[in-house]
Design an enzyme around this catalytic site. Sequence first.
Site, PDB file in Angstrom:
ATOM      1  N   SER A 117       2.963   6.060   7.307  1.00 32.51           N
ATOM      2  CA  SER A 117       3.114   4.997   6.505  1.00 32.51           C
ATOM      3  C   SER A 117       4.070   5.341   5.415  1.00 32.51           C
ATOM      4  CB  SER A 117       1.965   4.573   5.569  1.00 32.51           C
ATOM      5  OG  SER A 117       0.859   3.628   6.468  1.00 32.51           O
ATOM      6  N   LYS A 147       3.886   3.688  -5.232  1.00 31.59           N
ATOM      7  CA  LYS A 147       3.107   2.976  -4.302  1.00 31.59           C
ATOM      8  C   LYS A 147       2.003   2.319  -5.106  1.00 31.59           C
ATOM      9  CE  LYS A 147       1.182   2.698   0.223  1.00 31.59           C
ATOM     10  NZ  LYS A 147       1.231   3.689   1.641  1.00 31.59           N
ATOM     11  N   SER A 174       2.916   1.551   5.653  1.00 31.86           N
ATOM     12  CA  SER A 174       2.155   0.543   4.424  1.00 31.86           C
ATOM     13  C   SER A 174       3.078   0.944   3.255  1.00 31.86           C
ATOM     14  CB  SER A 174       0.763   0.864   4.210  1.00 31.86           C
ATOM     15  OG  SER A 174       0.584   2.300   3.760  1.00 31.86           O
TER      16      SER A 174
END
Length: 468
Positions: A173, A79, A149
């Site tokens: 997330s 990420k 996210s």
Amino acid sequence: MEPYELTVAEAAEAVRSRRVSPVELVESALARIARVEPHLNAFTAVTADRARDAARRAETEIARGTHRGSLHGMPVGLKDLIDVAGTATTASSRARTGHRAEADSTVAARLASAGAALVGKTHTHEFAYGLTTPQTANAWAPDRVAGGSSGGSAVAVAAGAAAFALGTDTGGSIRVPAALNGVVGLKPTYGLVPRHGVTSLSWSLDHVGPLTRTVEDAGLVLAALVGHDPRDPASVAAPAADHRPGRGADPADLTGLRVGVPSNYYFDRVDPEVEAAVRRAIGRLEELGARLVDVEIPMTRYVRASHWGLMVPEASAYHERTLRAVPDLYGADMRVLLEAGELMTAGDYLRAQRARTLMGRAWRDVLEAVDLIAAPTVPITAVESGRTEMTWGDGSVESVADAYVRLSAPANLTGVPALSVPVGLDSAGLPIGMQLMGRPFGEATVLRAGHAFERTGTARGLAPERAA
């Protein structure tokens, strides 16, 4: 079967037996990225040269008899909040244009030490402040949201563009996009995985964890990440544990395991198809020997206020200087939240802290009576891109973001480990996730239950080719 289709456990065995090389694994993943990235947009950057160098190095080491373990030569996505020396950490935001990490984050360093090959940095909802990752498409249905996210990480794994990926989880997330893309997502116990070198959203709620195609893979990745790091003030020296599931005499035997089934909150305002699939999955746990116990989830009325009361001011404090310097470089939705956070009082923040402490104690009491709690990960499957609200059967209206965070936030507030496992599809062919939550540092139990369920054959890994 193409190399990119192998799970981490399968690929590791293929590498050990010399049936597949790390170079073949990485080249297969890079070819897959080239195929699916134009319509999924999971990556902020593809690090092909870096991945090939790591794969060649892994191949040479293995040929010489040096094998670093199950992640040696495995293609990984990180990420884009996670620092890797010499690469950009953009947080999917214009406010980070030109940023370049000077050193590895703890987790990136540990994966590199394990021999993993970074194929790219994956998209996040800007600075992880959202639940949809709007720039990335769902791996099962490109017209649907990826979830956020850590949407880019979930989509990369579901599409076969990475064998595994790392995400962050502040209110769900990791678990939300895992559920929406039919993969496994693990939020470890707070403090178990160090966050040094990871861009923060809310330091008292942030967690780092893996997204994988199987529960077994999640355990393998977690084993490489854990360990105290004094550079993270929240990092703990946890008791030694084997996080790899399926090591018992019969991995499918859950005899004696007490599974709490919530009588409140977790099945309120849940899509009927999601509820039915999760209850069927809980029934399978019972068939495997688990004992189901009704439990009441404590202090549910305080979840939303406490979560927002902590996250919003902490995020605003983190971004204070940058917001003053380049406010126009933030997306409108994030800028509004950051400005709102500056209006919250110290009293509000302290009350949220107190509620979180009381909630944690109350959850520990519940988890004394059961070994884990089973519930839906999210109340709805992936909605259409751009949709902002939904209407429930009772006529109430809820924002999509609130719906997605509602069932996942309690595990962030209490810090308990939480695992999302695929449990089927709705009538539109979209994945449904079940969430298993355990005692602090009880990852082994959570993974054991998830792995046992997975072996019933209902869990899914790669998205269908028609979508990806």
